[in-house]
Design a protein around this motif. Structure first.
Motif, PDB file in Angstrom:
ATOM      1  N   PHE A 188       0.832  -1.205   0.000  1.00 53.33           N
ATOM      2  CA  PHE A 188       0.000   0.000   0.000  1.00 53.33           C
ATOM      3  C   PHE A 188       0.864   1.250   0.000  1.00 53.33           C
ATOM      4  O   PHE A 188       0.478   2.285  -0.568  1.00 53.33           O
ATOM      5  CB  PHE A 188      -0.939  -0.002   1.210  1.00 53.33           C
ATOM      6  N   GLY A 189       2.031   1.172   0.663  1.00 53.47           N
ATOM      7  CA  GLY A 189       2.928   2.320   0.681  1.00 53.47           C
ATOM      8  C   GLY A 189       3.446   2.646  -0.707  1.00 53.47           C
ATOM      9  O   GLY A 189       3.534   3.825  -1.093  1.00 53.47           O
ATOM     10  N   ARG A 190       3.797   1.619  -1.456  1.00 54.32           N
ATOM     11  CA  ARG A 190       4.237   1.841  -2.836  1.00 54.32           C
ATOM     12  C   ARG A 190       3.141   2.535  -3.640  1.00 54.32           C
ATOM     13  O   ARG A 190       3.392   3.500  -4.362  1.00 54.32           O
ATOM     14  CB  ARG A 190       4.604   0.505  -3.488  1.00 54.32           C
ATOM     15  N   PHE A 191       1.932   2.018  -3.500  1.00 53.50           N
ATOM     16  CA  PHE A 191       0.808   2.594  -4.249  1.00 53.50           C
ATOM     17  C   PHE A 191       0.537   4.026  -3.801  1.00 53.50           C
ATOM     18  O   PHE A 191       0.286   4.915  -4.628  1.00 53.50           O
ATOM     19  CB  PHE A 191      -0.442   1.732  -4.032  1.00 53.50           C
ATOM     20  N   ALA A 192       0.582   4.275  -2.493  1.00 53.54           N
ATOM     21  CA  ALA A 192       0.273   5.595  -1.952  1.00 53.54           C
ATOM     22  C   ALA A 192       1.262   6.656  -2.418  1.00 53.54           C
ATOM     23  O   ALA A 192       0.911   7.840  -2.532  1.00 53.54           O
ATOM     24  CB  ALA A 192       0.254   5.544  -0.425  1.00 53.54           C
ATOM     25  N   VAL A 193       2.488   6.257  -2.686  1.00 54.28           N
ATOM     26  CA  VAL A 193       3.508   7.205  -3.146  1.00 54.28           C
ATOM     27  C   VAL A 193       3.467   7.362  -4.662  1.00 54.28           C
ATOM     28  O   VAL A 193       3.482   8.486  -5.196  1.00 54.28           O
ATOM     29  CB  VAL A 193       4.909   6.756  -2.699  1.00 54.28           C
ATOM     30  N   GLN A 194       3.400   6.254  -5.381  1.00 54.23           N
ATOM     31  CA  GLN A 194       3.545   6.297  -6.832  1.00 54.23           C
ATOM     32  C   GLN A 194       2.278   6.712  -7.572  1.00 54.23           C
ATOM     33  O   GLN A 194       2.349   7.411  -8.592  1.00 54.23           O
ATOM     34  CB  GLN A 194       4.018   4.934  -7.328  1.00 54.23           C
ATOM     35  N   PHE A 195       1.115   6.282  -7.086  1.00 52.58           N
ATOM     36  CA  PHE A 195      -0.118   6.592  -7.808  1.00 52.58           C
ATOM     37  C   PHE A 195      -0.412   8.097  -7.868  1.00 52.58           C
ATOM     38  O   PHE A 195      -0.755   8.614  -8.940  1.00 52.58           O
ATOM     39  CB  PHE A 195      -1.301   5.844  -7.186  1.00 52.58           C
ATOM     40  N   PRO A 196      -0.263   8.839  -6.748  1.00 55.09           N
ATOM     41  CA  PRO A 196      -0.465  10.293  -6.841  1.00 55.09           C
ATOM     42  C   PRO A 196       0.524  10.951  -7.808  1.00 55.09           C
ATOM     43  O   PRO A 196       0.172  11.926  -8.487  1.00 55.09           O
ATOM     44  CB  PRO A 196      -0.238  10.770  -5.404  1.00 55.09           C
ATOM     45  N   MET A 197       1.744  10.431  -7.872  1.00 53.81           N
ATOM     46  CA  MET A 197       2.722  10.970  -8.813  1.00 53.81           C
ATOM     47  C   MET A 197       2.253  10.732 -10.237  1.00 53.81           C
ATOM     48  O   MET A 197       2.384  11.599 -11.111  1.00 53.81           O
ATOM     49  CB  MET A 197       4.091  10.321  -8.577  1.00 53.81           C
ATOM     50  N   LEU A 199      -0.883  10.363 -11.209  1.00 52.65           N
ATOM     51  CA  LEU A 199      -2.026  11.247 -11.452  1.00 52.65           C
ATOM     52  C   LEU A 199      -1.572  12.682 -11.721  1.00 52.65           C
ATOM     53  O   LEU A 199      -2.188  13.401 -12.519  1.00 52.65           O
ATOM     54  CB  LEU A 199      -2.970  11.235 -10.257  1.00 52.65           C
ATOM     55  N   ALA A 200      -0.505  13.090 -11.036  1.00 56.76           N
ATOM     56  CA  ALA A 200      -0.016  14.461 -11.176  1.00 56.76           C
ATOM     57  C   ALA A 200       0.783  14.669 -12.455  1.00 56.76           C
ATOM     58  O   ALA A 200       1.181  15.796 -12.761  1.00 56.76           O
ATOM     59  CB  ALA A 200       0.840  14.831  -9.965  1.00 56.76           C
ATOM     60  N   GLY A 201       1.019  13.599 -13.194  1.00 53.17           N
ATOM     61  CA  GLY A 201       1.738  13.733 -14.456  1.00 53.17           C
ATOM     62  C   GLY A 201       3.236  13.866 -14.312  1.00 53.17           C
ATOM     63  O   GLY A 201       3.901  14.453 -15.179  1.00 53.17           O
ATOM     64  N   VAL A 202       3.782  13.335 -13.211  1.00 56.04           N
ATOM     65  CA  VAL A 202       5.236  13.348 -13.033  1.00 56.04           C
ATOM     66  C   VAL A 202       5.890  12.594 -14.188  1.00 56.04           C
ATOM     67  O   VAL A 202       5.349  11.582 -14.666  1.00 56.04           O
ATOM     68  CB  VAL A 202       5.613  12.706 -11.683  1.00 56.04           C
ATOM     69  N   ASP A 203       7.029  13.078 -14.650  1.00 56.56           N
ATOM     70  CA  ASP A 203       7.659  12.455 -15.818  1.00 56.56           C
ATOM     71  C   ASP A 203       7.992  10.990 -15.554  1.00 56.56           C
ATOM     72  O   ASP A 203       8.236  10.572 -14.412  1.00 56.56           O
ATOM     73  CB  ASP A 203       8.929  13.223 -16.221  1.00 56.56           C
ATOM     74  N   VAL A 204       7.997  10.214 -16.622  1.00 52.80           N
ATOM     75  CA  VAL A 204       8.150   8.760 -16.531  1.00 52.80           C
ATOM     76  C   VAL A 204       9.470   8.365 -15.887  1.00 52.80           C
ATOM     77  O   VAL A 204       9.526   7.419 -15.098  1.00 52.80           O
ATOM     78  CB  VAL A 204       8.037   8.126 -17.936  1.00 52.80           C
ATOM     79  N   GLN A 205      10.538   9.064 -16.220  1.00 53.04           N
ATOM     80  CA  GLN A 205      11.843   8.712 -15.663  1.00 53.04           C
ATOM     81  C   GLN A 205      11.864   8.865 -14.138  1.00 53.04           C
ATOM     82  O   GLN A 205      12.393   8.000 -13.430  1.00 53.04           O
ATOM     83  CB  GLN A 205      12.937   9.598 -16.288  1.00 53.04           C
ATOM     84  N   THR A 206      11.271   9.937 -13.625  1.00 52.75           N
ATOM     85  CA  THR A 206      11.229  10.143 -12.179  1.00 52.75           C
ATOM     86  C   THR A 206      10.380   9.071 -11.507  1.00 52.75           C
ATOM     87  O   THR A 206      10.767   8.500 -10.477  1.00 52.75           O
ATOM     88  CB  THR A 206      10.661  11.533 -11.842  1.00 52.75           C
ATOM     89  N   LEU A 207       9.224   8.793 -12.085  1.00 54.73           N
ATOM     90  CA  LEU A 207       8.348   7.774 -11.522  1.00 54.73           C
ATOM     91  C   LEU A 207       9.016   6.409 -11.555  1.00 54.73           C
ATOM     92  O   LEU A 207       8.893   5.608 -10.614  1.00 54.73           O
ATOM     93  CB  LEU A 207       7.033   7.736 -12.310  1.00 54.73           C
ATOM     94  N   GLY A 208       9.753   6.148 -12.622  1.00 51.97           N
ATOM     95  CA  GLY A 208      10.460   4.872 -12.731  1.00 51.97           C
ATOM     96  C   GLY A 208      11.542   4.739 -11.668  1.00 51.97           C
ATOM     97  O   GLY A 208      11.716   3.665 -11.079  1.00 51.97           O
ATOM     98  N   MET A 209      12.263   5.812 -11.396  1.00 50.27           N
ATOM     99  CA  MET A 209      13.297   5.776 -10.372  1.00 50.27           C
ATOM    100  C   MET A 209      12.691   5.547  -8.994  1.00 50.27           C
ATOM    101  O   MET A 209      13.240   4.803  -8.175  1.00 50.27           O
ATOM    102  CB  MET A 209      14.108   7.077 -10.396  1.00 50.27           C
ATOM    103  N   VAL A 210      11.547   6.189  -8.731  1.00 52.05           N
ATOM    104  CA  VAL A 210      10.871   5.987  -7.449  1.00 52.05           C
ATOM    105  C   VAL A 210      10.436   4.532  -7.313  1.00 52.05           C
ATOM    106  O   VAL A 210      10.567   3.928  -6.229  1.00 52.05           O
ATOM    107  CB  VAL A 210       9.655   6.928  -7.320  1.00 52.05           C
ATOM    108  N   LYS A 211       9.945   3.959  -8.394  1.00 53.24           N
ATOM    109  CA  LYS A 211       9.522   2.557  -8.360  1.00 53.24           C
ATOM    110  C   LYS A 211      10.707   1.642  -8.055  1.00 53.24           C
ATOM    111  O   LYS A 211      10.586   0.689  -7.272  1.00 53.24           O
ATOM    112  CB  LYS A 211       8.893   2.163  -9.693  1.00 53.24           C
ATOM    113  N   LEU A 212      11.853   1.922  -8.646  1.00 48.56           N
ATOM    114  CA  LEU A 212      13.045   1.106  -8.394  1.00 48.56           C
ATOM    115  C   LEU A 212      13.500   1.241  -6.940  1.00 48.56           C
ATOM    116  O   LEU A 212      13.860   0.247  -6.305  1.00 48.56           O
ATOM    117  CB  LEU A 212      14.176   1.528  -9.341  1.00 48.56           C
TER     118      LEU A 212
END
Length: 248
Positions: A188-197, A199-212
């Protein structure tokens, strides 16, 4: 007054027994058998699949992100490179006659994400399958904890040959419940951090780094905590002997 007889495997709910066997078998294949005398470091490394397992889980996403950076207007090429990387790992396992299950699972996940990207034309939709997975896994662990049928307890019960007898031990029941809650919190923590990003349209590279960053670096410590907690509940397991089921 006659005391109730100890719970026997044949008395256990069939659904619980089936789930217990499935979870326990998966844990054993991943090297997470508390009946062994493996060190914590060895167990965590085995759970991640070693160097190969780490590469299989990380490289396809990294390839996707790098490809998008190099070829910004060639979304299909980034998908092909990502799926191709996952396919190579699967083919290597097949060529070496090793179990391809982990790599094959990764290939399917990457393929589904890639198909979704090509269908929508949005690179950020590559993360949607991960969101769904986190919700499903988190819900499963949380529901099992609230229902007092912890998935951790079911797996350990199978591995330690005690079925669901752990539910009669308050200490084990509490420990397994909190371990399940911790795993639910991870997903749930992963989802709570990444999903709002997302939705907010954060660039793919940043979101990918957060996922890693929220992947193996969080997964490995929780595996270690789970392993140490289970070993503390079954102190004789390290010696190769099965722990006796304590009374309630």
């Amino acid at each position: 007054m006659r005391q109730a007889e100890p719970e026997r495997p044949e008395d256990e709910p069939s659904a619980a027994s089936a789930i217990s066997a499935a979870l326990g078998g998966a844990a054993r294949r991943a090297g997470l058998d508390p009946a062994t005398s493996a060190s914590t470091g060895h167990v965590v490394w085995a759970a991640m699949g070693g160097v190969r397992g780490i590469f299989e889980s990380v490289v396809p996403l990294v390839v996707f992100l790098v490809s998008l950076t190099v070829w910004r207007d060639q979304l299909w090429l980034a998908v092909v490179c990502s799926v191709g990387a996952a396919a190579v790992f699967t083919l290597i396992r097949l060529a070496q006659r090793q179990s391809p299950s982990a790599a094959l699972g990764g290939l399917i996940a990457v393929g589904v994400a890639g198909a979704l990207v090509l269908f929508t034309g949005r690179a950020e939709d590559n993360f949607i399958p991960g969101f769904v997975t986190n919700i499903l896994y988190g819900s499963a662990f949380l529901i099992s904890a609230l229902a007092r049928w912890s998935l951790i307890g079911l797996a350990v019960g199978f591995l330690m040959d005690e079925g669901t007898a752990w539910r009669r031990d308050r200490r084990k029941r509490r420990a397994f419940r909190w371990l399940a809650i911790m795993w639910a919190a991870l997903f749930f923590g992963r989802f709570a951090v990444q999903f709002p990003m997302w939705l907010a349209g954060v660039d793919v590279q940043t979101l990918g780094m957060v996922k890693l960053v929220m992947g193996i670096p969080l997964f490995a410590p929780l595996v270690a905590v789970t392993w140490l907690s289970v070993r503390a509940l079954y102190p004789r397991a390290g010696g190769g002997a099965r722990a006796d089921t304590p009374t309630a």
